[in-house]
Write an enzyme that holds these catalytic residues in place. Structure first.
Site, PDB file in Angstrom:
ATOM      1  N   CYS A 295      14.260  42.039  49.896  1.00 42.55           N
ATOM      2  CA  CYS A 295      15.482  42.730  50.334  1.00 42.55           C
ATOM      3  C   CYS A 295      15.448  44.201  49.901  1.00 42.55           C
ATOM      4  O   CYS A 295      14.689  44.981  50.449  1.00 42.55           O
ATOM      5  CB  CYS A 295      16.713  41.980  49.814  1.00 42.55           C
ATOM      6  SG  CYS A 295      18.241  42.447  50.657  1.00 42.55           S
TER       7      CYS A 295
ATOM      8  N   HIS B 184      15.815  35.932  50.916  1.00 43.74           N
ATOM      9  CA  HIS B 184      15.710  35.799  49.456  1.00 43.74           C
ATOM     10  C   HIS B 184      15.091  34.468  49.019  1.00 43.74           C
ATOM     11  O   HIS B 184      15.815  33.498  48.777  1.00 43.74           O
ATOM     12  CB  HIS B 184      17.101  35.922  48.832  1.00 43.74           C
ATOM     13  CG  HIS B 184      17.642  37.313  48.864  1.00 43.74           C
ATOM     14  ND1 HIS B 184      17.612  38.162  47.774  1.00 43.74           N
ATOM     15  CD2 HIS B 184      18.214  38.019  49.867  1.00 43.74           C
ATOM     16  CE1 HIS B 184      18.148  39.327  48.099  1.00 43.74           C
ATOM     17  NE2 HIS B 184      18.528  39.267  49.359  1.00 43.74           N
TER      18      HIS B 184
ATOM     19  N   GLU C 213      14.018  33.702  46.149  1.00 37.28           N
ATOM     20  CA  GLU C 213      14.392  33.367  44.760  1.00 37.28           C
ATOM     21  C   GLU C 213      15.686  32.562  44.688  1.00 37.28           C
ATOM     22  O   GLU C 213      16.011  32.018  43.633  1.00 37.28           O
ATOM     23  CB  GLU C 213      14.483  34.643  43.908  1.00 37.28           C
ATOM     24  CG  GLU C 213      15.762  35.466  44.063  1.00 37.28           C
ATOM     25  CD  GLU C 213      15.781  36.347  45.308  1.00 37.28           C
ATOM     26  OE1 GLU C 213      15.012  36.089  46.263  1.00 37.28           O
ATOM     27  OE2 GLU C 213      16.601  37.292  45.326  1.00 37.28           O
TER      28      GLU C 213
END
Lengths: 90, 232
Positions: B85, B194, B196
């Site tokens: 991002c 994302h 994560e």
């Protein structure tokens, strides 16, 4: 103190969602005479001293490499504005 | 193996990235943007967030941070670097990856669980996926529209440098539905969604099996770890 103005616009061929949103707002206000709005940036760099050719050349480099991103934006103008102190008669 | 996560002023997902590194089985190392110290890490993550409030351009000011000089040198040496991002935006601003990210075409911030196709499984961050594997990980951005010149797009497609592509919907107007790309060497990868946030059951996207059970993002971090271990 002299000020160097750098103007940056989103590339003409790219969609400018910010400009599109402003155009939408204008249209909702009844302002239908505009076909397009594009929103750019104006940087005012106040120079400590004289605007020499070397300073202008440095600003040109900074405008291309840092103040704008050539992938998405164009530098459309670099110019020096009046050195009159604030409040001075014109 | 030690994987560094750089924190910038305005980073938001640095701790999430550290957690993902830990869950993948590596040691997360917190790095600070204002230093020139990579602390000898084996790989680097530039996390998501809004460094410097997206002032100037998203990722632009952070791309000139002191530590970015070392990140660029490390990338040139072949150290795996992942930009998520805002980290992806920094990688384009630092010229480690081509193209740029602009405001979403619909003008709004978007947050959704996003289906993607993994288009390139030979990068340091995707070698654990199967070819054309479809995954779902969260996406949340306001300036995620990937753009590049026609010539650059043709090169990215022709040289198989597109790593992730949006499926079902194009959430931000990205050209060719591009969600993530790599450099020629395959050690630098940037993506808008994302990974994560999809590494631990109970905290990921919904799946047909159970609510929030999606862990498709974990493979990105285990790919890097296993690549490092194989080379060690």
């Amino acid at each position: 103190m002299p000020t160097i103005v750098v103007e940056v616009m989103p590339k003409a061929e790219l969609l400018d969602p910010q400009g599109k949103a402003v155009l939408g707002a204008l249209t909702r206000l009844g302002q239908s005479q505009f076909s397009s709005v594009r929103v750019g940036k104006r940087f005012e760099l106040t120079v400590d001293g004289e605007v020499t050719d070397a300073v202008l050349a440095e600003v040109k480099t900074l405008a291309d490499e840092m103040l704008s991103n050539s992938v998405i934006e164009d530098v459309v103008g670099i110019h020096v504005v009046s050195t009159e102190p604030a409040g001075a008669s014109v | 193996m030690r994987i560094g996560v750089v924190t910038f002023p305005g980073s938001l997902d640095d701790r999430d990235a550290q957690r993902a590194v830990r869950i993948a089985g590596a040691e997360p190392v917190a790095l600070w943007h204002g230093t020139h110290d990579l602390d000898g890490v084996d790989a680097i993550v530039l996390p998501g967030g809004f460094s410097y409030g997206d002032y100037l351009r998203a990722g632009a000011i952070a791309s000139h941070s002191p530590i970015m000089a070392e990140v660029i040198q490390a990338a040139d040496r072949g150290v795996p670097v992942l930009g998520i991002c805002n980290g992806f935006q920094m990688l384009t601003e630092a010229h480690l990856l081509p193209g740029g990210l602009i405001r979403n075409d619909h003008g709004s911030f978007i947050c959704r669980d996003q289906r993607l196709r993994v288009e390139n499984t030979s990068t340091d961050w995707t070698n654990g996926f199967t070819d054309r594997q479809e995954i779902t990980i969260p996406l949340k951005n306001g300036e995620g529209g990937f753009i590049a010149s026609t010539a650059e797009l043709e090169r990215l497609e022709g040289e198989n440098h597109v790593v992730f592509r949006y499926l079902d919907v194009n959430p931000n107007g990205s050209l060719n539905d591009i969600a993530g790309i790599t450099n020629a060497r395959g050690n630098v990868v940037g993506l808008m969604p994302h990974p994560e946030h999809a590494v631990e059951p109970g905290f990921g996207p919904d799946t047909p099996d159970a609510m929030r059970s999606g862990v498709d993002g974990l493979t990105i971090f285990t790919s890097a770890l296993e690549g490092l271990l194989a080379r060690a």
